[in-house]
Write a protein that holds these residues in place. Structure first.
Motif, PDB file in Angstrom:
ATOM      1  N   PHE A  23      -3.095 -13.668   6.746  1.00  0.00           N
ATOM      2  CA  PHE A  23      -4.498 -13.280   6.899  1.00  0.00           C
ATOM      3  C   PHE A  23      -4.997 -12.482   5.696  1.00  0.00           C
ATOM      4  N   SER A  24      -4.075 -11.839   4.973  1.00  0.00           N
ATOM      5  CA  SER A  24      -4.389 -11.211   3.687  1.00  0.00           C
ATOM      6  C   SER A  24      -3.509 -11.853   2.626  1.00  0.00           C
ATOM      7  N   PRO A  25      -3.988 -11.942   1.385  1.00  0.00           N
ATOM      8  CA  PRO A  25      -3.165 -12.535   0.323  1.00  0.00           C
ATOM      9  C   PRO A  25      -1.846 -11.777   0.170  1.00  0.00           C
ATOM     10  N   ARG A  26      -0.808 -12.490  -0.172  1.00  0.00           N
ATOM     11  CA  ARG A  26       0.521 -11.864  -0.253  1.00  0.00           C
ATOM     12  C   ARG A  26       0.589 -10.737  -1.275  1.00  0.00           C
ATOM     13  N   PRO A  27      -0.017 -10.849  -2.440  1.00  0.00           N
ATOM     14  CA  PRO A  27      -0.001  -9.697  -3.361  1.00  0.00           C
ATOM     15  C   PRO A  27      -0.668  -8.459  -2.758  1.00  0.00           C
ATOM     16  N   ALA A  28      -1.748  -8.653  -1.998  1.00  0.00           N
ATOM     17  CA  ALA A  28      -2.407  -7.522  -1.339  1.00  0.00           C
ATOM     18  C   ALA A  28      -1.504  -6.922  -0.268  1.00  0.00           C
ATOM     19  N   GLN A  29      -0.778  -7.779   0.449  1.00  0.00           N
ATOM     20  CA  GLN A  29       0.154  -7.273   1.451  1.00  0.00           C
ATOM     21  C   GLN A  29       1.229  -6.403   0.816  1.00  0.00           C
ATOM     22  N   ARG A  30       1.800  -6.878  -0.270  1.00  0.00           N
ATOM     23  CA  ARG A  30       2.874  -6.114  -0.917  1.00  0.00           C
ATOM     24  C   ARG A  30       2.343  -4.782  -1.455  1.00  0.00           C
ATOM     25  N   ARG A  31       1.143  -4.797  -2.015  1.00  0.00           N
ATOM     26  CA  ARG A  31       0.568  -3.552  -2.557  1.00  0.00           C
ATOM     27  C   ARG A  31       0.304  -2.549  -1.438  1.00  0.00           C
ATOM     28  N   ALA A  32      -0.290  -3.005  -0.341  1.00  0.00           N
ATOM     29  CA  ALA A  32      -0.562  -2.100   0.783  1.00  0.00           C
ATOM     30  C   ALA A  32       0.734  -1.555   1.368  1.00  0.00           C
ATOM     31  N   PHE A  33       1.751  -2.394   1.438  1.00  0.00           N
ATOM     32  CA  PHE A  33       3.057  -1.974   1.952  1.00  0.00           C
ATOM     33  C   PHE A  33       3.645  -0.890   1.055  1.00  0.00           C
ATOM     34  N   GLU A  34       3.648  -1.118  -0.234  1.00  0.00           N
ATOM     35  CA  GLU A  34       4.197  -0.141  -1.182  1.00  0.00           C
ATOM     36  C   GLU A  34       3.456   1.190  -1.106  1.00  0.00           C
ATOM     37  N   MET A  35       2.139   1.138  -0.993  1.00  0.00           N
ATOM     38  CA  MET A  35       1.361   2.374  -0.946  1.00  0.00           C
ATOM     39  C   MET A  35       1.666   3.167   0.317  1.00  0.00           C
ATOM     40  N   GLN A  36       1.902   2.475   1.414  1.00  0.00           N
ATOM     41  CA  GLN A  36       2.214   3.190   2.655  1.00  0.00           C
ATOM     42  C   GLN A  36       3.637   3.739   2.654  1.00  0.00           C
ATOM     43  N   LEU A  37       4.551   3.027   2.028  1.00  0.00           N
ATOM     44  CA  LEU A  37       5.894   3.584   1.875  1.00  0.00           C
ATOM     45  C   LEU A  37       5.841   4.855   1.036  1.00  0.00           C
ATOM     46  N   GLN A  38       4.966   4.877   0.048  1.00  0.00           N
ATOM     47  CA  GLN A  38       4.830   6.089  -0.774  1.00  0.00           C
ATOM     48  C   GLN A  38       4.311   7.254   0.056  1.00  0.00           C
ATOM     49  N   ALA A  65       5.030   7.774   3.175  1.00  0.00           N
ATOM     50  CA  ALA A  65       6.200   8.265   3.915  1.00  0.00           C
ATOM     51  C   ALA A  65       7.077   9.135   3.030  1.00  0.00           C
ATOM     52  N   VAL A  66       7.245   8.739   1.775  1.00  0.00           N
ATOM     53  CA  VAL A  66       8.034   9.530   0.829  1.00  0.00           C
ATOM     54  C   VAL A  66       7.369  10.878   0.570  1.00  0.00           C
ATOM     55  N   ASP A  67       6.069  10.852   0.362  1.00  0.00           N
ATOM     56  CA  ASP A  67       5.343  12.077   0.027  1.00  0.00           C
ATOM     57  C   ASP A  67       5.303  13.062   1.182  1.00  0.00           C
ATOM     58  N   LEU A  68       5.466  12.572   2.405  1.00  0.00           N
ATOM     59  CA  LEU A  68       5.397  13.444   3.581  1.00  0.00           C
ATOM     60  C   LEU A  68       6.779  13.880   4.063  1.00  0.00           C
ATOM     61  N   ALA A  69       7.756  13.787   3.200  1.00  0.00           N
ATOM     62  CA  ALA A  69       9.117  14.153   3.568  1.00  0.00           C
ATOM     63  C   ALA A  69       9.195  15.609   4.029  1.00  0.00           C
ATOM     64  N   VAL A  70      10.012  15.830   5.045  1.00  0.00           N
ATOM     65  CA  VAL A  70      10.287  17.169   5.569  1.00  0.00           C
ATOM     66  C   VAL A  70      11.782  17.418   5.412  1.00  0.00           C
ATOM     67  N   ASP A  71      12.126  18.493   4.724  1.00  0.00           N
ATOM     68  CA  ASP A  71      13.536  18.804   4.459  1.00  0.00           C
ATOM     69  C   ASP A  71      14.246  17.631   3.795  1.00  0.00           C
ATOM     70  N   GLY A  72      13.516  16.954   2.920  1.00  0.00           N
ATOM     71  CA  GLY A  72      14.106  15.851   2.183  1.00  0.00           C
ATOM     72  C   GLY A  72      14.181  14.539   2.929  1.00  0.00           C
ATOM     73  N   ILE A  73      13.671  14.500   4.161  1.00  0.00           N
ATOM     74  CA  ILE A  73      13.707  13.284   4.975  1.00  0.00           C
ATOM     75  C   ILE A  73      12.294  12.748   5.110  1.00  0.00           C
ATOM     76  N   GLY A  74      12.063  11.519   4.681  1.00  0.00           N
ATOM     77  CA  GLY A  74      10.746  10.928   4.738  1.00  0.00           C
ATOM     78  C   GLY A  74      10.244  10.757   6.159  1.00  0.00           C
ATOM     79  N   LYS A  75       8.925  10.668   6.293  1.00  0.00           N
ATOM     80  CA  LYS A  75       8.340  10.473   7.614  1.00  0.00           C
ATOM     81  C   LYS A  75       8.788   9.124   8.177  1.00  0.00           C
ATOM     82  N   PRO A  76       9.025   9.039   9.484  1.00  0.00           N
ATOM     83  CA  PRO A  76       9.468   7.770  10.068  1.00  0.00           C
ATOM     84  C   PRO A  76       8.506   6.628   9.773  1.00  0.00           C
TER      85      PRO A  76
END
Length: 281
Positions: free
Chosen positions: A103-118, A120-131
């Motif tokens: 429903f969305s182009p695959r490059p857009a899917q990968r970009r949105a996925f990567e940004m959301q993983l980031q 989770a990384v940025d919201l890490a607590v005690d070195g553990i990323g957000k679920p």
């Protein structure tokens, strides 16, 4: 049994006319807590609003499903980060890749996925990323490639609504990710392979969900005329799952609840009494 539904789309419009009744039926069926899925720019704030209406009973995720990846702009990313500042939002997602419908182009899917993983990384607590609350359909190789870009940076992850192959399952388990099982298990047309695969999921990696209003278990008899799934059917799913795993249903229920509570860092305190909740909001 005390059950936790880790994926319920309670913001869906089909619940607008009877959401309080849906909640009560879930309680009556032993569902003590639920994670409301935020899967778009529109519905993630609504998921948070529901979680705040039912404190201690409902929690939310905030993310953008790959179907909506085209809407994942810098402004959308900023909005997601604001949502994640609220303690009721317990996971990043639903995010991932879906090449089944595109429903969305695959490059857009990968970009949105990567940004959301980031996020989770940025919201890490005690070195553990957000679920992470993850989605993957017909995109396994690219999904794994994107996740590998963040090796060593991510916290716990659940591949929600798992419907995949044995190879996919063991790839996820090898990464110590969690697996979410839905009523797909009960579909004799598409889910028979899951009956065997679920025996291989360690108890501390296994969680259950309805993905309501979707995926009404086909083994529910009599089937409701409206065909809408809802959280009360989680009890039916755990019974089917326990049978397939060769476990007593109380064991499967207790293990999945303990795993979900630890994964999402949910409070152990019970929800408010139903009579109080019925007047909330």
């Amino acid at each position: 049994m005390n059950l936790i539904d880790i994926g319920a789309n309670l913001t869906h419009e089909s619940f607008d006319h009877d959401r309080h009744a849906v909640m009560q039926r879930a309680r009556d069926a032993g569902v003590v807590q639920m994670i409301v899925t935020g899967a778009s720019r529109e519905h993630s704030p609504q998921a948070l609003a529901l979680a705040r209406e039912y404190p201690g009973e409902l929690f939310a995720t905030a993310g953008v499903h790959p179907h909506h990846a085209s809407e994942y702009t810098a402004e959308c990313d900023a909005e997601m980060r604001v949502l994640h500042a609220h303690p009721e939002v317990v996971a990043v997602g639903e995010c991932g890749l879906d090449y089944f419908r595109d429903f969305s182009p695959r490059p857009a899917q990968r970009r949105a996925f990567e940004m959301q993983l980031q996020i989770a990384v940025d919201l890490a607590v005690d070195g553990i990323g957000k679920p992470l609350f993850l989605h993957q359909r017909d995109a396994h190789d690219d999904f794994m490639a994107v996740m590998r870009q963040f090796d060593g940076q991510l916290g716990p992850a659940v591949v929600h609504c798992f419907t995949g192959s044995r190879e996919e399952l063991f790839d996820y388990l090898d990464q110590d990710w969690h697996i979410g099982i839905t009523g797909w298990l009960c579909d004799e047309r598409r889910g028979l392979h899951l009956r065997e695969l679920v025996k291989n999921i360690p108890a501390h990696r296994l969680m259950i969900e309805t993905d309501s209003p979707y995926l009404l278990p086909r083994t529910v008899k009599p089937a409701p005329s409206h065909r809408r799934n809802e959280p009360m059917y989680l009890a039916h799913i755990v019974e089917e799952l326990a049978r397939d795993r060769g476990e007593d249903v109380t064991v499967t229920a207790a293990n999945s609840t303990a795993t979900a509570r630890a994964f999402f860092r949910l409070p152990p305190t019970p929800p408010m009494p139903p009579a109080t909740l019925a007047t909330a909001g």
